[in-house]
Design an enzyme around this catalytic site. Structure first.
Site, short mmCIF file in Angstrom:
data_model
loop_
_atom_site.label_atom_id
_atom_site.label_comp_id
_atom_site.label_asym_id
_atom_site.label_seq_id
_atom_site.Cartn_x
_atom_site.Cartn_y
_atom_site.Cartn_z
N LYS A 28 -17.55 -28.35 -2.62
CA LYS A 28 -16.41 -27.73 -3.23
C LYS A 28 -14.85 -28.39 -2.51
O LYS A 28 -14.33 -29.31 -2.93
CB LYS A 28 -16.35 -26.35 -2.69
CG LYS A 28 -17.44 -25.52 -3.53
CD LYS A 28 -17.53 -24.08 -3.64
CE LYS A 28 -18.61 -23.48 -3.96
NZ LYS A 28 -18.99 -23.26 -5.49
N PHE A 67 -27.37 -18.09 -3.04
CA PHE A 67 -26.88 -19.10 -4.10
C PHE A 67 -26.85 -20.41 -3.66
O PHE A 67 -26.17 -20.64 -2.79
CB PHE A 67 -25.61 -18.78 -4.91
CG PHE A 67 -25.40 -19.49 -5.87
CD1 PHE A 67 -25.53 -19.09 -7.51
CD2 PHE A 67 -24.72 -20.65 -6.07
CE1 PHE A 67 -25.61 -19.70 -8.53
CE2 PHE A 67 -24.45 -21.37 -7.09
CZ PHE A 67 -25.08 -21.08 -8.59
N ASP A 86 -25.86 -23.66 4.21
CA ASP A 86 -25.44 -24.07 3.07
C ASP A 86 -23.92 -23.61 3.28
O ASP A 86 -23.45 -22.53 3.11
CB ASP A 86 -26.11 -23.56 1.84
CG ASP A 86 -25.37 -23.70 0.56
OD1 ASP A 86 -24.12 -24.14 0.68
OD2 ASP A 86 -26.03 -23.65 -0.41
N1 PMP Z 1 -24.28 -23.40 -2.47
C1 PMP Z 1 -23.29 -22.45 -2.53
C2 PMP Z 1 -23.24 -21.76 -1.10
C3 PMP Z 1 -22.42 -22.35 -3.53
O1 PMP Z 1 -21.40 -21.44 -3.32
C4 PMP Z 1 -22.57 -23.27 -4.78
C5 PMP Z 1 -21.50 -22.98 -5.67
N2 PMP Z 1 -20.93 -21.84 -5.91
C6 PMP Z 1 -23.62 -24.01 -4.61
C7 PMP Z 1 -24.37 -24.18 -3.47
C8 PMP Z 1 -23.79 -25.00 -5.76
O2 PMP Z 1 -22.43 -25.86 -6.04
P1 PMP Z 1 -22.06 -26.76 -7.30
O3 PMP Z 1 -21.65 -25.59 -8.39
O4 PMP Z 1 -20.98 -27.80 -6.99
O5 PMP Z 1 -23.33 -27.33 -7.80
#
Ligand code: PMP
Length: 902
Positions: free
Chosen positions: A253, A136, A224
């Site tokens: 986050k 994700f 990421d």
């Molecule tokens: N990358 C990872 C690993 C995530 O866990 C998330 C959010 N769950 C995102 C990207 C996307 O972040 P956002 O919801 O702030 O767009």
């Protein structure tokens, strides 16, 4: 607070949250606790997927915000040198691994991913971004293209070109793709622990080796750490567990301190390039306010030599050890415990064969964690995030500041949950949906009632030749209990409410997979039961288009599973106009009604013989004779009986009467045709007798009537009336809509209405009567069985299959026994017949014959007789017969009581 409309943000999500009672409005948050409008506290184990590092409303972050305010620091000052952004970038450069240095700030995780994609493509002059399956990375189009889940992408025409996926934790696969696309790969983007994918950590050595592969193929490594970064896994950055130094590292986050939206794409000088520098920007980037928050976040994490981060490692250790010991105590329940630091997952075993249709349904529909989250939130005041897409994993991701006592409280609740699942006391998981949020003090053990799926055992070399699906629903509350033994704890009214609840989530789903059924001819087929979540009341009363949408989705699921024929259970055939609305969808449809009729009458006749009723002389009734099954039952019954009451719906009296008279005409016309072929039973016999009577009379009115009987094949209601008037006899066919008035005279009754309520009560039945109830939900109320020991009530339409297979709880029937409509579907699959059958309101009599032939060919027959869900043997029937005979004398109401024809 004024009343807020809950569906204004995302009505689709609001529906799901409301369904699982997750639609709380939190109005206060402090530490790891959230409070709703009533002041009830909830312990939070979501922390917004890691975005609440220090709990709700942390002092240090508010202080940072207030400092910005009191110093009147300007926040948005592009173009210039924003001081707090520079301060934050400096700190990040200092603490991130390797030579990571340049910070592109943004407002979200997905935006950080977008920046990274642009950065590596412009730096490498190459297009391809490789990412892991099940990963994700966000939901804007670029990040979504990297996200490894096609269900998120499909409706949005993603992925964009240039995105490839490899299995996670599979280095040879990564190397293969790099090799296949040598010179074209810009970067590999990867999460150190897949968060949204169900908390799947990278295997030891994976990240470092992936970095090495990237270097060899001159591709960049983007790590990421949007979820794993900033202390979550017990290290400041998860890649530090492995000593990995990525080319680009992404944060978001937790960087916003739980208060502001904030993301960062941090890159090494190797990646930075002028194209990106000139061409990438965003209005809100580098704003001093959120960056001041970022600085405060880092200060807190770094304080006392990263004391908080070390505490996360310790608490994570404690929690995972306790979870492992829970898993050892419940080895049938917990499949796996995994994760790092305070980012843990508990995976449960699938419940597809757990002796409960509801549990299989909800697991297949991806609602299992939704149900668990609703249960834990409402019963234990613990907030856990549901994965609404297919997962069986509960994610434990509390604030970094969670206490040991709070962790212990969660563990106690999880222990109760595991006990419920182990004991299969699933009713306890559903109780909160009925607003009973009390803790389950007495968890009962339903394992002795467990009935698993029993297929035919395949012999060597045997293969599946065909596939079927059968769409079903719970017609009434008792069916829900049949499918879920623990639901016996619910009252009838509670079961109705649960059915109403289910209908609020109208998506169909598989509730049983039957891997193999063998016919007597040796054909082996496979099939699925697909549930639509409507009770009898809902399916009849909800807007038809809504119900049909759900049924169409069920047919689509069936087709995708490879079914060649789809059968329609209970009221699904009624609402789809005998299957007509579901035709031409790339798979054959049957209502299953023909075999139902054949088997129902076999049962009725068998019952009649044992109750010593002469069918030729008996008065018979068909309740619901305007419906497809009732109509065909009446036609078939008229081959044996010649005194039949056709009963229609009293709520539509005039239409019913008109249709019933039409049916009477069809019965007579058919009998007249058969009479000419020499048949002399049932209605044919009656016709022969009246013809003889008229010929004897030789009165003027008889000649044209006789003429018509001999020449024309069509005999209408009017002719029958004329004959009966002329001969002064009772008509052989009566149409009525008033059960109270007519049923009391009937010896044989076929009940086949599509009413969602009971129609036949103790007062309605004649002493000694035999009723075959084919209706689903039943027409005969349970009081009849409880109060009338002088009548025989047979559950209609039950078929004995050639082998003792069982569809899990098997709709409450014994192994090897199932409904005739399902049997018709199975027969068609065994026969390899891919035509539609039994469609519409008028079942062809030839189809009835065809199904009778198929049943004989493949070894299907009428099952043992059942009354009130119990097998009933000849001795018990003889007892009923005797009691009836005694009572007849006392009541002085002889039966049969019709006037004989001349
Ligand atoms: N990358 C990872 C690993 C995530 O866990 C998330 C959010 N769950 C995102 C990207 C996307 O972040 P956002 O919801 O702030 O767009």
């Amino acid at each position: 607070m004024s009343v807020l409309e809950k569906d204004l943000l995302n009505p689709t999500l609001a529906e799901v949250l409301t369904a699982f009672r997750l639609d709380k409005m939190y109005t206060r948050g402090k530490g790891s606790l959230l409070y709703d409008e009533e002041g009830t506290a909830y312990l939070d184990f979501i922390s917004q997927y890691g975005a609440i590092p220090f709990g709700y409303n942390p002092e240090n972050i508010w202080e940072a915000l207030e400092a910005v305010r009191s110093s009147a620091l300007p926040s948005l000052v592009q173009p210039s040198m924003p001081v707090e952004a520079l301060r934050l970038a400096g700190k990040l450069a200092e603490i991130t691994p390797g030579d990571l240095r340049y910070c592109t700030f943004c407002q979200s995780g997905t935006e950080a991913v977008e920046a990274a994609i642009k950065l590596v493509r412009s730096a490498a002059g190459k297009e391809i971004i490789i990412s892991a399956q099940n990963s994700f990375h966000g939901k804007t189009l670029g990040a979504l293209s990297a996200t490894g889940k096609s269900s998120y992408q499909r409706p949005f025409r993603a992925p964009a070109p240039g995105f490839l996926k490899v299995p996670f934790n599979d280095l040879p696969a990564l190397e293969r793709v790099m090799e296949q696309h040598r010179g074209q790969v810009a970067a590999f983007i990867v999460e150190p622990v897949q968060g949204e994918g169900g908390i799947i950590p990278a295997q030891p050595g994976y990240l470092a080796a992936a970095g090495e592969i990237c270097r060899r193929y001159e591709a960049f490594l983007i790590v990421d750490e949007i979820q794993t970064g900033l202390g979550r896994t017990g290290r400041m950055f998860a890649c530090q567990h492995e000593g990995v130094e990525p080319d680009v590292l992404l944060l978001a986050k937790a960087l916003g301190g739980g208060l502001v939206p904030m993301g960062a794409c941090i890159s090494s000088p190797r990646v930075w390039n002028e194209d990106f520098g000139h061409l990438h920007s965003s209005t809100f980037a580098n704003n001093n306010l959120t960056c001041a928050v970022g600085v405060a976040v880092l200060e807190r994490l770094l304080a006392n030599n990263q004391e908080l981060v070390r505490q996360v490692a310790d608490k994570g250790d404690y929690l995972i050890k306790r979870l492992h010991s829970l898993a050892r105590r419940f080895p049938q329940v917990i499949k796996e415990v995994r994760g790092l630091g305070l980012m843990l997952g508990v995976e449960f075993y699938g419940l597809q064969n757990a002796g409960s249709y509801n549990m299989s349904f909800i697991c297949e529909a991806g609602g299992f964690t939704g149900l668990l989250a609703g249960f834990l939130l409402n019963v234990y005041n613990i907030r856990l995030a549901p994965f609404l897409n297919e997962s069986m994993t509960l994610r434990l991701e509390p604030t970094l500041t969670i206490t040991y006592e709070e962790i212990d409280y969660l563990l106690q609740a999880l222990e109760d949950l595991c006990t419920i699942l182990e004991h299969q006391d699933y009713a306890k998981l559903y109780r909160f949906l009925l607003d009973d949020c009390s803790r389950p003090d007495q968890i009962r053990d339903y394992r002795p009632f467990f009935r698993g799926i029993k297929p035919s055992t395949l012999r060597e070399g045997e293969q599946i030749s065909n596939r079927f699906a059968f769409i079903l629903h719970y017609p009434g509350p008792e069916d829900m209990v049949c499918g879920n033994p623990s639901f016996e704890q619910f009252s009838r009214e509670e079961l109705y409410r649960l059915m109403e609840w289910q209908a609020s989530l109208p998506e169909p789903s598989v509730c049983c997979h039957m891997p193999a059924i063998r016919s007597r001819q040796g054909h082996v087929i496979e099939g699925w039961l697909i549930g639509v979540p409507y009770g009898g009341r809902e399916i009849m009363n909800k807007p038809r288009h809504e119900v049909l949408r759900s049924l169409t989705q069920a047919v689509d699921i069936a087709r995708e599973l490879g079914a060649q024929v789809v059968g329609l259970g209970a009221l699904t055939s009624v609402v789809s106009r005998g299957g007509r609305d579901l035709q031409n969808k790339g798979v054959a449809i049957t209502s299953g009604n023909s075999l139902t009729v054949v088997i129902a009458l076999e049962a009725l006749y068998k019952g009649a013989i044992e109750m010593k009723i002469d069918i030729q002389k008996a008065r018979a009734a068909v309740v619901g004779a305007t419906g497809s099954i009732g109509r065909a039952c009446a036609l078939l019954l008229s081959e044996e009986a010649c005194n039949i009451v056709l009963l229609g719906n009293s709520k539509a009296r005039l239409t019913s009467q008109r249709r019933l008279k039409g049916l009477a005409g069809d019965i007579l016309t058919r009998a007249n045709r058969k009479r000419k072929d020499g048949v002399n039973k049932g209605m044919c016999c009656w016709l022969s007798q009246v013809i003889a009577g008229m010929e004897k009379l030789k009165s003027p009115w008889t000649l044209p009537v006789l003429d018509q009987l001999q020449s024309s094949e069509e005999i209408g209601w009017d002719i029958m009336e004329e004959i009966c008037r002329g001969l002064n006899i009772e008509p052989p066919l009566v149409v009525a809509t008033d059960i109270d008035r007519v049923l009391l005279d009937c010896d044989l009754v076929v009940a086949a209405s599509n009413s969602s309520d009971y129609l036949i009560y103790p007062r309605h039945l004649k002493t000694g009567a035999v009723v075959c109830d084919v209706a689903r939900p039943a027409d005969v109320s349970p009081e009849v069985i409880a109060q009338r020991d002088d009548v025989l009530i047979l559950e209609g339409g039950l078929v004995q299959l050639p082998e003792p297979v069982s569809f899990g709880p098997n709709l409450g029937y014994d192994d090897g026994v199932t409904l005739a409509c399902l049997s018709e579907t199975i027969l068609l699959a065994m026969e390899g017949d891919q035509r539609d059958h039994s469609i519409g309101a008028h079942l062809p009599m030839e189809t009835l014959d065809y199904m009778r032939t198929l049943a004989a060919k493949h070894g299907f027959c009428l099952s043992g007789l059942k009354m009130g869900s119990q097998e009933i043997d000849s001795q018990e029937i003889a007892n009923i017969c005797e009691r009836a005979a005694c009572r007849v004398g006392k009541e002085e109401r002889p039966w049969p009581n019709q006037k004989a024809v001349p």
